[in-house]
Structures are given as structure tokens and as C-alpha cells.
Write an enzyme that holds these catalytic residues in place. Structure first.
Site, PDB file in Angstrom:
ATOM      1  N   GLU A 218       0.871  -1.188   0.000  1.00  7.98           N
ATOM      2  CA  GLU A 218       0.000   0.000   0.000  1.00  7.98           C
ATOM      3  C   GLU A 218       0.898   1.225   0.000  1.00  7.98           C
ATOM      4  OE1 GLU A 218      -3.194   0.356   2.782  1.00  7.98           O
ATOM      5  OE2 GLU A 218      -3.995  -1.633   2.351  1.00  7.98           O
ATOM      6  N   HIS A 221      -0.563   4.064   3.019  1.00  3.39           N
ATOM      7  CA  HIS A 221      -0.869   3.812   4.430  1.00  3.39           C
ATOM      8  C   HIS A 221       0.373   4.012   5.317  1.00  3.39           C
ATOM      9  CE1 HIS A 221      -3.328   1.701   7.625  1.00  3.39           C
ATOM     10  NE2 HIS A 221      -2.112   1.603   8.116  1.00  3.39           N
TER      11      HIS A 221
HETATM   12 ZN    ZN Z   1      -4.935   2.680   5.415  1.00  9.55          ZN
END
Ligand code: ZN
Length: 250
Positions: A218, A221
Site C-alpha cells: 500500500e 498507508h
Molecule cells: Zn490505510
């Protein structure tokens, strides 16, 4: 005769002077030896001090795995509603204790790319449940042949079941230049991730760490873990799961 005598006196005098200089030389040399040794010793001490401080930088930071910044929430650590005190930043909520650092991190990221913005922060377990269920329903709507289990498995590649999302801690933010996951320029992500530890954040789900986090890459994040831990984790390429293991071994 007198000249000879004078010559002898001069030679004697020269001899005395030479002896005197030689004596001084010996004396100084003898005195200098302990000084040399002292210097040598000091150098060795300095070197060992240097070694010690180098050891200290590789040694674990002086933190406890039970510190609030290091709370672990994932699919193996399902956690009930945590109800942190919240502060809003651009209508995104974070744990009040990290509000200042979040503002600073956001500003630093925006200095790299002005379109960096917060996408998500705190999400309650109840809200995560709504979100998760809506994703599962969407997957089923897209493919009616999917069973509940199959749909959930699909959803779990991008969203966590209720109680398993770090967003419930208030210590996680999604921040990117765009509103889609993994669509930001890799160079920008790399630059932002590099400065994150200065503000106590780490890029929580790196590319090569699915075996440790259980979650695919990700690019948006970030998780607050405190400056000391963030710097150590980044330097040693450790996820929070791996870092906590090391802290518990200590
Ligand atoms: Zn997140």
C-alpha cells in the site's frame, strides 16, 4: 701552544655541548614515551567509545512493546473499539497525541508534491464493519457466482475485517497525491516514505513484506510508531510485526 690549548678547550666545550644536547634528547624522549603511550591509550579508548556508540545505534531503541504508539492491530490481533481522543486535520481524524506530527508530516509531504493530501485517518470498528460489508456486497454484485467466503477473501486484499484495521487506533493515515491506492508516482512515494520517520511514521505495508504483515503493498498507508522506533524500523527494514518480535526478545 696557547692556540692548541684554545683548540682543546673549544673541542671540550663542543663535546660538553653535544653531551648536554644528547642528555636533553634522552631526557625528553624518556618523558615523551609515557605521553605517547597515553595518547595511544586515549586513541584506543576513543575507538572503543566509537564502537560502543555504533553498537548503540544498532541496538534497539529504549521503548516498550506495550507503549501506546506500538499497539498492534491486524487479522491476528483483532481488537475491540479503542475510542481514542481525536483531533481533526482537514476533516480527517487522528489520535490527538499524533495530531501535531501528522500536520508536520503532511506539510513535509506537500513540499515534495503539493497534491499530497489525507484520505483517511481514524475509523471506528463499527464504521469499518459497514465499509467491509459494503465491499463484500459490491464484490458479490460484480460476480454473482462468488460465495460469501470468496467475496470476503477478495475484499481482504484491499480492506480489513472489523477489529483488524489499524485505522481504529487513530495512529494510521492514508496519504497520497491521488485518491486511488498504488497510483501515486513511485518516486514521490519513495521521497515521502524516506522522510516519514522524522515525524514518527513508517510506510506500514511495503512491497516485499506481505509474509510479515499479511497485507499487499500500500503506497498510502502510514502508521505512527514514534520517531525513535520509526527511524530504527526504516533503517533495519522491519515491519511493526517484526519489530515487536525483536522488542519482546530483548
Ligand atoms: Zn490505510
Amino acid at each position: 701552544m696557547r692556540k692548541r690549548f684554545n683548540l682543546l678547550t673549544v673541542l671540550l666545550q663542543i663535546g660538553v655541548v653535544i653531551l648536554f644536547i644528547f642528555g636533553i634528547y634522552l631526557f625528553l624522549n624518556r618523558n615523551q614515551q609515557p605521553v605517547h603511550q597515553g595518547n595511544g591509550k586515549a586513541k584506543t579508548e576513543k575507538r572503543s567509545q566509537k564502537k560502543t556508540s555504533a553498537d548503540q545505534t544498532t541496538a534497539l531503541p529504549d521503548v516498550s512493546p506495550d507503549d501506546w504508539e506500538l499497539v498492534l492491530v491486524n487479522r491476528d490481533h483483532i481488537t475491540a473499539e479503542m475510542n481514542p481522543d481525536l483531533t481533526d486535520i482537514n476533516s480527517i481524524s487522528v489520535d490527538s497525541r499524533i495530531a501535531e506530527k501528522t500536520r508536520e508530516f503532511l506539510a513535509a509531504a506537500q513540499a515534495i508534491d503539493a497534491s499530497e493530501h489525507l484520505i483517511s485517518g481514524y475509523r471506528s470498528v463499527a464504521y469499518q464493519e459497514e465499509l467491509y460489508n459494503s465491499y463484500v456486497a459490491q464484490e458479490k454484485a460484480n460476480d454473482s457466482s462468488l460465495s460469501q467466503e470468496e467475496a470476503e477473501k477478495q475484499v481482504q486484499t484491499y480492506s480489513q475485517p472489523p477489529g483488524a484495521s489499524e485505522h481504529q487506533t487513530g495512529l494510521a493515515i492514508d496519504m497520497s497525491t491521488v485518491d486511488s491506492l498504488n497510483q501515486s508516482k513511485p518516486e514521490t512515494v519513495a521521497k515521502v516514505a524516506e522522510l516519514a520517520p522524522k515525524y514518527g511514521f513508517v510506510l506500514r505495508f511495503p512491497k516485499d513484506k506481505k509474509h510479515a504483515t499479511g497485507i499487499d503493498y500500500e503506497d498510502w498507508h502510514y502508521r505512527y510508531v514514534g520517531v525513535k522506533s520509526a527511524k530504527y524500523m526504516t533503517k533495519h527494514n522491519l515491519t511493526l510485526e517484526e519489530y515487536l518480535e525483536k522488542l519482546k526478545e530483548k
